[in-house]
Structure formats: C-alpha cells, structure tokens
Design a protein around this motif. Structure first.
Motif, PDB file in Angstrom:
ATOM      1  N   PHE A 725       0.853  -1.267   0.060  1.00 52.29           N
ATOM      2  CA  PHE A 725       0.084   0.090   0.160  1.00 52.29           C
ATOM      3  C   PHE A 725       0.863   1.095   0.140  1.00 52.29           C
ATOM      4  O   PHE A 725       1.870   1.688   0.678  1.00 52.29           O
ATOM      5  N   ASP A 726       0.547   2.147  -0.843  1.00 50.19           N
ATOM      6  CA  ASP A 726       1.479   3.226  -0.936  1.00 50.19           C
ATOM      7  C   ASP A 726       0.863   4.507  -0.314  1.00 50.19           C
ATOM      8  O   ASP A 726      -0.150   5.009  -0.565  1.00 50.19           O
ATOM      9  N   TYR A 727       1.516   5.036   0.636  1.00 46.50           N
ATOM     10  CA  TYR A 727       0.929   6.056   1.867  1.00 46.50           C
ATOM     11  C   TYR A 727       1.798   7.396   1.497  1.00 46.50           C
ATOM     12  O   TYR A 727       1.793   8.022   2.307  1.00 46.50           O
ATOM     13  N   GLN A 728       2.718   7.407   0.501  1.00 45.22           N
ATOM     14  CA  GLN A 728       3.195   8.564   0.360  1.00 45.22           C
ATOM     15  C   GLN A 728       2.647   9.949   0.369  1.00 45.22           C
ATOM     16  O   GLN A 728       3.082  11.009   0.810  1.00 45.22           O
ATOM     17  N   ASP A 729       1.354   9.761  -0.112  1.00 44.75           N
ATOM     18  CA  ASP A 729       0.676  10.799  -0.439  1.00 44.75           C
ATOM     19  C   ASP A 729       0.039  11.573   0.861  1.00 44.75           C
ATOM     20  O   ASP A 729       0.142  12.668   1.156  1.00 44.75           O
ATOM     21  N   TYR A 730       0.207  10.570   2.097  1.00 49.34           N
ATOM     22  CA  TYR A 730       0.050  11.093   3.544  1.00 49.34           C
ATOM     23  C   TYR A 730       1.179  11.936   4.012  1.00 49.34           C
ATOM     24  O   TYR A 730       1.131  12.688   4.554  1.00 49.34           O
ATOM     25  N   LEU A 731       2.421  11.312   3.616  1.00 50.92           N
ATOM     26  CA  LEU A 731       3.676  11.867   4.225  1.00 50.92           C
ATOM     27  C   LEU A 731       4.005  13.228   3.486  1.00 50.92           C
ATOM     28  O   LEU A 731       4.529  13.963   4.026  1.00 50.92           O
ATOM     29  N   ASN A 732       3.442  13.459   2.276  1.00 50.66           N
ATOM     30  CA  ASN A 732       3.967  14.298   1.380  1.00 50.66           C
ATOM     31  C   ASN A 732       2.967  15.308   0.760  1.00 50.66           C
ATOM     32  O   ASN A 732       3.004  16.452   0.252  1.00 50.66           O
ATOM     33  N   GLY A 733       1.566  14.767   1.119  1.00 50.30           N
ATOM     34  CA  GLY A 733       0.525  15.529   0.653  1.00 50.30           C
ATOM     35  C   GLY A 733      -0.006  16.648   1.249  1.00 50.30           C
ATOM     36  O   GLY A 733       0.123  16.908   2.551  1.00 50.30           O
ATOM     37  N   GLY A 735      -3.924  18.191   2.730  1.00 47.22           N
ATOM     38  CA  GLY A 735      -4.775  17.520   3.878  1.00 47.22           C
ATOM     39  C   GLY A 735      -6.016  16.993   3.114  1.00 47.22           C
ATOM     40  O   GLY A 735      -6.298  15.666   3.784  1.00 47.22           O
ATOM     41  N   SER A 736      -6.448  17.204   1.695  1.00 46.69           N
ATOM     42  CA  SER A 736      -7.277  16.330   1.005  1.00 46.69           C
ATOM     43  C   SER A 736      -6.665  15.108   0.640  1.00 46.69           C
ATOM     44  O   SER A 736      -7.017  13.948   0.652  1.00 46.69           O
ATOM     45  N   GLU A 737      -5.447  15.196   0.144  1.00 48.55           N
ATOM     46  CA  GLU A 737      -4.813  13.871  -0.229  1.00 48.55           C
ATOM     47  C   GLU A 737      -4.381  12.919   1.246  1.00 48.55           C
ATOM     48  O   GLU A 737      -4.570  11.830   1.063  1.00 48.55           O
ATOM     49  N   GLN A 738      -4.176  13.528   2.264  1.00 48.18           N
ATOM     50  CA  GLN A 738      -3.771  12.760   3.489  1.00 48.18           C
ATOM     51  C   GLN A 738      -5.334  12.154   3.927  1.00 48.18           C
ATOM     52  O   GLN A 738      -5.208  10.865   4.221  1.00 48.18           O
ATOM     53  N   GLY A 739      -6.331  12.884   3.742  1.00 46.89           N
ATOM     54  CA  GLY A 739      -7.678  12.188   3.992  1.00 46.89           C
ATOM     55  C   GLY A 739      -7.908  11.062   3.137  1.00 46.89           C
ATOM     56  O   GLY A 739      -8.360   9.979   3.571  1.00 46.89           O
ATOM     57  N   ALA A 740      -7.877  11.201   1.686  1.00 46.29           N
ATOM     58  CA  ALA A 740      -7.935  10.040   0.833  1.00 46.29           C
ATOM     59  C   ALA A 740      -7.091   8.747   1.324  1.00 46.29           C
ATOM     60  O   ALA A 740      -7.474   7.844   0.996  1.00 46.29           O
ATOM     61  N   THR A 741      -5.648   8.995   1.439  1.00 46.42           N
ATOM     62  CA  THR A 741      -4.802   8.042   1.926  1.00 46.42           C
ATOM     63  C   THR A 741      -5.260   7.133   3.072  1.00 46.42           C
ATOM     64  O   THR A 741      -5.231   6.002   3.176  1.00 46.42           O
ATOM     65  N   LEU A 742      -5.968   7.988   4.152  1.00 46.30           N
ATOM     66  CA  LEU A 742      -6.188   7.196   5.357  1.00 46.30           C
ATOM     67  C   LEU A 742      -7.482   6.361   4.996  1.00 46.30           C
ATOM     68  O   LEU A 742      -7.519   5.154   5.648  1.00 46.30           O
ATOM     69  N   ARG A 743      -8.428   6.942   4.331  1.00 47.09           N
ATOM     70  CA  ARG A 743      -9.495   5.991   3.819  1.00 47.09           C
ATOM     71  C   ARG A 743      -9.004   4.856   3.057  1.00 47.09           C
ATOM     72  O   ARG A 743      -9.579   3.843   3.144  1.00 47.09           O
TER      73      ARG A 743
END
Length: 1023
Positions: A725-733, A735-743
């Motif tokens: 699972f790629d969660y780089q968008d949470y680390l570097n993105g 707020g909206s990208e972080q929310g989508a990554t968490l989901r």
C-alpha cells in the motif's frame, strides 16, 4: 459456532470463588421485588434491610430497640447527598459504629451501635449476589456482582467477556463511572470496586482513575501470583477472605481532605501486607525480650510509602497491646517533615486524632512528655542537647515502652549511634521501638540500614511496582554540555565531581567551599547556561508536541537557577509573570536576608511555595516548568511531571529520590524521562548497583535508546503490515490527499483481514507499542524524523477503532491527530553521543570499520567506552534473535570484559581494545554463514545442533548442515503459527523437529537438549 465464553462464565467463576470462602449466594432477581426469596420491597432500596436489622440486634444486644432502629434509619439515610461525602460518613459508621444520641433523665447521651464484628468474622453475614438491579431517579442499572456484609453492599464487580476483544477492563471501569453518576444510592455504601475481563483483575475505589485500579497479586502476603495464575482467584481470595476483608475495611481505607477536595484511597496489596507484617514485628520488638528494632519496610519511591505509613500508624493506635501508644514520625529534612505531616493531617480520620508537628526543640520536649497517645512529627535535628551542657547527655523525655518511632528516609542521620542526633534520640526515648521506611536502601559498610533498625519486613522493588502499575518506568537520556576549561584543570574537576554532592555542600561547607565554588563557576558559566537553556527548550517543545505534562529542572546552585530562568525567558518572554498565579515557569528555592536583590522575586513564603506546588500538580494549569536546587527533590508528588532535566552532581539515595519525581502514575503517561546535562551516568550506575546488591529487582532507569529501539521495531511491523500500500501521499501531500490516503489505508487493512486472520490484532498491538514508545522517546531526533509516519499509522488505528461498533479509544485518537513540531537544530556545544561517533543514530547498530576508528580516536575515552558498551550490548541483543548460541557466547565475553573493568583489573584503554576486538568479531559473524555454505537462519540452527561435541563427532559436520537446512525450512513453512499461544506452538514445532532429527539419525540421547535449543532459536526468529 458460538463462543462458549461470555460475561456469565466469568460471573459464575467469581461466585464459585466466593463460595469457596464461605459466602452464601443469591440470584439478584430471586431476592428482588416479587422474587421467590424476596428481600427488597423495591429496586430503589439498596440495603438488605432484614439482614442489617438482624446483624444490628445480634451485635448490640444491650442497646434498646429504639436505639437500634434509629441506627438502622441513619444508615439508610446516609446514602443521600454528595457521593464521596456520604461514602466517607458511611465508612466512619462501618469502622467506628453509628453514634446515636438519646435523652436520659433530661441529659443527652450517646450510644455506639456496631454494624460489623471485626474481632469475630464468623459473627457477620457474608453474601454475594449477581445481577443486582438498582433504580434511582427512574434510571435502571444492573450490577454484575455485589458483595454484602450484614446486608450492606460494600463491594461491586463489573465483569467483561474475556473472549470479546472489545470487552476490556477499561470498558468495565467506564461502566463504574456510569454507576457512580446514575445509582449513587448503591455506590454510597461501596468500599471496594473490582473490574475484570477474566484475563485481568484489578481493584480500586470511588473516584479512582483507571490507572489506579491495580491487581492484587498475593493471597497470603507470601506467595506472589505467577504467569498463568488466575488473577480473579488471587483478587477474590486475597481481598475478600472474611478476616482480610474486614481488616481492609477497618484499617486500609483513607479519606484525604486537603481543604479543597475530599478524595478516597484504598490500600494496594503491597501496602496492606507490609503494614500487617510491620505490626507483627513491632509488637514483637516492643514486647518482653524485644530488641526495640521493628525492622525496615523498603518500598520503592512513588509506590505510596507515605500512605503505607498512615495505614500502619492507624493499626498501631487501635491495637490493644500497645495501650494507646505515642507515635513519633521522624525525618531529617524540614520539607519531608511537612510533606509527611500534610499526608497524615489529610488522613487523620484513620488516626482518630489530629497529628501535631513540633515547631522547636522546646515544643518537641513538651509534646513527648505525655502519659499516652499522640501522633507527633519532628525532624531529628530537634533532638539537641542543652546548650549549657554540650558535653552532657540528652535528657530522657519518655521512658515508656509504647513509644513507636517511625523513620522516613532519614537513614543518613540514624547511623550515628554513638554520637550525634541519633544518640540523643535514643537517650531521650530509651525504650522506644524503631521502624524504618525507605525507598532507597543503603548498604555502605558501616551505614547499613538493617544493622540499626533490624531486618527487612517487606520489599516492594521497582520491577514489581512497574509491573503492577503502581509506578511508571524511568528512562535516561544524556545530553551533556561540555565544561570549558584548560586540559590541566580537568583532573582536579573530575575528582571534584566525584566528591561533591549537595549533601557535601551542606555538611562540609568549609572543607569543600573552594572546590565547590570552582565547579559551580564552570557549570554556571554564562555561555554554558545559554546553551542549556536553548537545548532544554528545544527538547521540551518536542516532547510537548507528543505528550502533555510538566517538567522540572535541577540546577547546581541558586545562582544558576536564577540565571537559567533569565536565559529561558529571554527566549520565551511570554513565559514570565510577576504574578505567582500566572506564568509558565517558576524558580522554587530557599532564601535569606543577605541574598542579592535580583533573587528576591523567586523567594517566597511557605504558603507561596505551596501555591506554586498546587499549580504544578494541576495538569490543566499553565505552569509547565519549575527550576529547583534542592527543594521538591524528595517526597514531592506531582503525577503530571514527566521530565526531569538534571544539571547538578548528585549520587546515592539523593539521586535515586530525585529521579523518582517522574515515576508517578498519570493518565497516558508511559514513563518518566531523566535528561542528563552534567554527567550523572556513573553515579546512577553506582546507585543502581547498591540497589541491586540490596536485593532489588528491575532497572531504576532505562536508557531512552531502549524506547527508540522498541519504536523502530513497532514502526517496522506497521510498515510490513502495509506492504503493497502506497501511503506517500499522506507523508507529502495536502489535507485532502492525506484524508483520501487514510481512507484507502483503512480499506487495505480491512481487506487484509479477510485473507489473513489476525492482521487487525497485530496492527493494534503494534500501534499501541508505537504510541507508548513515541511518548517515552519524545524529544529525540529519531521520533522527529519519523513523526509524520507515526501519526499516519496512529491515525489509521484511530479510524479502525471508529470503524468498530465499540467505543473509540479516546486517548489514542487524541494522540494520533496531534501535530508534531518541525525538527530544530540543537545548539552548538551539546554533545549528542551518537554524533560524537560520527554516524546517524539510525545506523548505530552497524558497528562499521569507520565507526570503530572514530571511537578509537575520541579523546573522551570514558564517553567512548560508554558508547561502545551500549552499541555492543544492543548488537548482542539483536544477534540473540538471529543466533541464540553465538549471542550467548558474545554476551559472556562482553560481561567478562566489563567485569574486569569494573573490578579495575584493566584500565579504560585496555577494556576499549577488548571491546573493539569484540566489535570486529561481531562484524565477522555477519559473514560466517556464507563460509559455512548456509543462510543466516540455517547457521543459527546449525550452531544449536552443534553445541554438543558428541553429536558433531557422531554425525559429522556435513550431516549437521543438512539437518540445519531442513529444520530452517520446517520453521519457515510454519511462520504463520500464532506464537502468542506459546505452548501449542512449541508442541507443534517440537513434533516436527523430532521427526527431522530421527529421520537423519541424530543421537537419541541428545535429541531432547537439541530440540529445546531449536525451539528457543525458532521463537527468536519468528517471534
């Protein structure tokens, strides 16, 4: 298939345990309104009135009927009003009886009506009831289990299903809070609250936070509960055996009134049994033929020693053999005397009298010249000879044998048996019996605590206190700030560091004045003070971003304390306030008329210092940091305090007491941290060595690296669980990208659970450990570098909890959404021990050639040795998982080298060479498997099989390699075994390994030992 385990299973198990103790049993609906054996007119009545009426009549046969009826009415009415206030009133009725006033020939007289017979337990009616329904203000609640004595509901159990992952003891505690709010008519009578899920069992009392619900780990005070024992059996049989339960009610429930709040406290098992044992030894010592040495109670700091002393004093006062004794509470410091007095004054209900504090030598002598009774407080320094007869003897103040002297942390002053204050004390009270309480045992040649006071009565060490949850562990971090001085002065300063402590400053002022001043000038150099102020604030801001709490700074002198305060407020002007009710930092210190004018704002009256203490103890108050020199380093209790910054030489019991300021239990507090700026590491080791020699178990201070190691391990587990699972968008993105990554992450973990059972459980376990480790290591650069990733995993955990129907784990949610501040650079001059080695902390376990060369070249040889020792021990521990046999061999070599160094058989340079040679051998070990033609795992099993020389000779090297390969393959194929169910896992793997050994003809008489080693090695690799 439904799980046969449920709440009812635990409930019936508990009932069976009560019946083993002789309790009768009733089913709640049967004795309720309309039941087959009705004992309650309606569900608003919580007492079993006929049982209580019968008991009052039986225990008070001489009392007139109207007096007995009035007592019953008063017990019923006592449930109405403020819950804790009424609970206190009922507790007094239980212990002292009900005081009923009546008129006789026009005069008012009082009768005492007893509710319980403490001396004859069998004369009481013990009953346990399940499913007990209570209604209050139209709110209906049903308690799982209620324990009655003489018709009064004195204990309540809230039980949860051990097979339900969501039914935890925390949920049980939450349910008790609901009961306190909804059915106070039942809870007003409660003395003991119990929560259990079958796997855990803990007890507490009204108003106690979850952290203060503790296990009861012994039944008789001798045998301790072991792993695998039933915790509910130990609690029920240990607490509720009739005579013990009555003792607990009579002597071990305290209500403390500090003038602002009334709070209830109940003894933990170590306090209960220590006081019981101390009573027996004291009675023997004070009796005919007794040696007046009552013994020593050693309970580690922070485990409630002052409260134990209060319970013990209450027992002494009520014991008929002592005929109303006089109890003298003795300390050797004014602040300790005041703190202990305040504890006793707040809990004076147990003493049945108000304690008295001696203000002067004359006052002490007057207080002790009494016929009987009294709870008196004094410092030992008040036992002075008459000034006009300095060569004479101290006058006898009381020759009675029922004088009990309880000494708290005053061992240093008690050894002068032939001369000094201690000799005066014994001359003044020649027939008194002495009992010592200590958290820091001393065994230093002629200053052995037990020689003066007798043998240990009871020991409650750090290991047990931490395991029980009575205290939290303490971690140590070194952030040394160099002293700027010429090379030729270093030997002088080193010896000064070894000699000078705060006690030396006080007691040998003239002899050490010059050297103290020299050292104080170096420690308090303006540039150094500025560096420390900046680094402390940087470190503290990082810690605050992860956990809330308070900090204390220990400075070497009052001058440095003031200058450090000034340096801090230059960085944070908004922290300062002239108003003691405002501001985020304060200095707390003593003062005199000759002090410089600029110190005056920091010198306060006793009441002023108490007001500052109240602010520090209040977790919601803005005050977050205090600077002290010696005040508050002993006996001061502020649970929210989680960080101690030390810039003062200390050693022995003074050091141990100081670091214990941060070991108090507090909500979400995983441990306390001691940050060392001056170099107390060796003194801490020496203090720990004394502690260990005295029989103590557990480490008083772990290094913060231990927490970092756990953090990295848990982080690796979380990463592996999210492999794919790629969660780089949470680390570097954003707020909206972080929310989508968490989901997406939540969806991923839920999908994984469908294909591999136990993923969610493993993830929850890993994130729980991650959260704890991050709070312990907060402020360290490793945490800062990983902060966003840590927050990601904890956010997924919070969402996973929300996804359940069960209640969310609030504290972990709050932690997960906190923002960690950006990493800041430490000021020049602060020594990062790993930076000294020239490599990042993340790579310290590699022990590269470059690192070893840098270690060899370091001018600070002792610092280099400490670095290398830590890294080698860490490497050997890690090697233990990969190769048990090689790890043991290297561990023994490392211990031998350090033993020779500690015995001074070799000097620092020589032991450094030994450790470097060991480090190089460890490096070579990484490639050894290749030379054998095996993988690392295969080499580990080869070593396990080859430990027996006879097997090697019988089978040959190549055959053992073949077996090792097959064993390794067998283990690899079974890595999905649930190693938390260890016995089944061992049995399963044992059968497979035996099959492999038999197949290849491994000598049968050697198979058992080989199998055991293989199993142990396998657990290291897969567990």
């Amino acid at each position: 298939m439904t799980n046969p385990l449920n709440e009812s299973t635990i409930e019936h198990h508990a009932i069976a345990l009560f019946r083993e103790l002789g309790y009768t049993y009733a089913f709640g609906p049967d004795i309720g309104q309309g039941g087959d054996h009705q004992e309650r007119a309606d569900y608003t009545e919580t007492l079993l009135l006929e049982r209580l009426r019968t008991a009052i009549h039986k225990l008070n046969p001489a009392a007139p009927k109207d007096i007995r009826d009035e007592a019953l009415r008063m017990v019923r009415d006592a449930a109405h009003g403020g819950l804790v206030t009424q609970n206190n009133l009922i507790q007094r009725m239980l212990v002292e009886g009900v005081r009923v006033a009546h008129q006789v020939d026009g005069e008012e007289r009082g009768n005492i009506v007893r509710l319980l017979d403490y001396d004859h337990p069998v004369k009481n009616d013990f009953l346990v009831v399940n499913q007990y329904t209570v209604i209050h203000d139209r709110i209906n609640r049903r308690a799982d289990l209620v324990v009655f004595i003489n018709g009064m509901p004195l204990s309540l159990f809230e039980l949860k299903n051990m097979a339900d992952a969501n039914a935890t003891t925390r949920r049980a505690w939450n349910q008790l809070q609901t009961y306190q709010a909804d059915i106070p008519n039942l809870m007003a009578y409660n003395a003991v609250l119990v929560i259990s899920d079958g796997l855990k069992a803990a007890m507490g009392c009204l108003g106690a936070p979850y952290e203060r619900f503790l296990p009861w780990k012994t039944i008789d005070g001798q045998e301790l509960m072991q792993k695998g024992d039933d915790p509910l059996r130990f609690l029920i049989h240990g607490v509720f055996e009739p005579s013990r339960f009555l003792d607990l009610l009579r002597y071990f429930v305290a209500f403390e009134d500090d003038g602002r709040k009334l709070s209830k406290k109940i003894a933990a098992y170590h306090q209960f049994h220590a006081a019981q044992k101390a009573l027996l030894t004291t009675l023997a010592a004070a009796g005919i033929g007794g040696d007046r040495r009552g013994g020593v109670v050693w309970h580690t700091q922070g485990s409630g020693k002052s409260l134990t002393m209060l319970f013990f004093a209450g027992m002494l006062i009520q014991h008929p053999a002592l005929e109303n004794p006089t109890i003298l509470m003795l300390t050797d410091r004014t602040n300790l005397d005041t703190q202990l007095f305040d504890t006793f004054a707040a809990g004076s209900q147990l003493l049945r009298q108000d304690p008295q504090q001696a203000d002067s030598v004359t006052d002490l002598r007057e207080l002790l010249q009494r016929a009987s009774g009294g709870v008196l407080f004094s410092t030992i320094q008040k036992f002075q000879k008459d000034r006009n007869e300095p060569q004479g003897k101290h006058p006898v103040l009381s020759d009675r044998k029922n004088v009990i002297v309880m000494v708290d942390e005053a061992q240093r002053s008690q050894y002068e048996i032939l001369d000094g204050y201690a000799a005066n004390l014994r001359a003044a009270l020649p027939n008194a019996t002495f009992v010592a309480f200590t958290g820091t045992p001393l065994e230093l040649d002629d200053r052995d605590t037990r020689v003066v006071f007798g043998d240990y009565i009871d020991i409650y060490d750090i290991q047990r206190a931490v395991e029980d949850g009575a205290t939290v562990p303490i971690y140590y971090e070194s952030r040394l700030v160099r002293l700027n001085l010429p090379e030729d002065q270093r030997p002088l300063i080193d010896s000064t560091f070894e000699e000078i402590t705060e006690d030396d400053e006080q007691e040998n002022k003239e002899r050490l004045k010059t050297r103290w001043a020299q050292l104080e000038a170096l420690v308090g150099a303006p540039k150094r003070v500025e560096q420390i102020a900046a680094d402390m604030l940087d470190h503290w801001e990082k810690r605050k971003s992860i956990l809330s709490g308070k900090a204390m700074i220990v400075a070497m002198s009052r001058r440095i304390a003031v200058e450090l305060y000034d340096a801090i407020i230059r960085i944070h002007p908004d922290w300062h306030s002239d108003d003691d009710t405002q501001g985020r930092i304060k200095v707390v210190m003593t003062g005199s008329a000759s002090d410089p004018i600029e110190w005056k704002p920091h010198i306060r009256s006793k009441a002023g210092n108490e007001a500052i203490a109240d602010r520090l103890k209040d977790p919601d108050d803005a005050l977050e940091m205090v600077i002290v020199r010696d005040m508050w380093l002993t006996g001061f209790d502020a649970p929210a305090l989680n960080t101690l910054y030390v810039d003062k030489p200390m050693r022995g019991h003074t050091l141990m007491q100081a670091i214990a300021r941060v070991n108090r239990v507090f909500t979400n507090k995983s441990g306390g941290l001691v940050v060392d700026y001056i170099g107390i590491a060796q003194d801490l080791k020496n203090a720990i060595a004394t502690y260990t020699r005295s029989g103590g178990k557990g480490n008083p201070a772990e290094t913060v690296q231990a927490a970092i190691k756990v953090l990295l391990e848990k982080l690796d587990i979380c990463r592996s669980l999210f492999h794919g699972f790629d969660y780089q968008d949470y680390l570097n993105g954003d707020g909206s990208e972080q929310g989508a990554t968490l989901r997406g992450a939540l969806e991923f973990i839920l999908a994984q659970e469908l294909t591999e059972e136990g993923i969610k459980r493993r993830f929850r376990n890993a994130t729980s450990g991650l959260r704890k480790a991050a709070t312990l290591a907060a402020g360290d650069d490793v945490v800062e570098r990983c902060r966003t990733e840590i927050v990601f995993f904890l956010s997924v955990r919070a969402m996973l909890d929300k996804a359940r129907e069960a209640e969310t784990v609030i504290e972990e949610q709050e932690y997960a959404i906190r923002q960690l501040i950006d990493q800041s650079i430490a000021p020049e001059g602060v020594v990062d021990l790993y930076a000294v080695a020239g490599i990042p902390k993340s790579e310290i376990s590699l022990l590269s050639d470059e690192f070893i060369h840098q270690i060899e070249a370091m001018p600070e040889k002792n610092l280099a040795l400490e670095m290398l020792r830590r890294l080698l021990q860490d490497k050997v521990r890690k090697e233990g998982k990969g190769n048990l046999i090689q790890s043991k061999a290297f561990s023994e070599k490392l211990e031998e080298a350090l033993r020779k160094y500690h015995n001074r058989s070799v000097d620092t340079v020589e032991v450094m060479q030994e450790l470097i040679a060991l480090a190089k051998a460890l490096q070579a070990l990484d490639q050894r498997h290749a030379a054998l033609g095996l993988s690392k795992d295969e080499a580990a099993f080869y070593d396990a099989l080859a430990t027996n020389d006879s097997a090697v000779q019988a089978m040959g090297d190549e055959a053992l390699k073949m077996i090792a390969k097959e064993v390794a393959d067998t283990v690899r194929q079974n890595t999905r075994i649930d190693w938390s169910i260890r016995e089944q896992a061992r049995a399963h793997l044992r059968r497979m390994v035996k099959r492999v050994l038999r197949k290849h003809g491994y000598p049968p008489d050697m198979q058992e030992g080989a199998v055991n080693l293989v199993i142990e090695q396998a657990e290291g690799l897969v567990g």
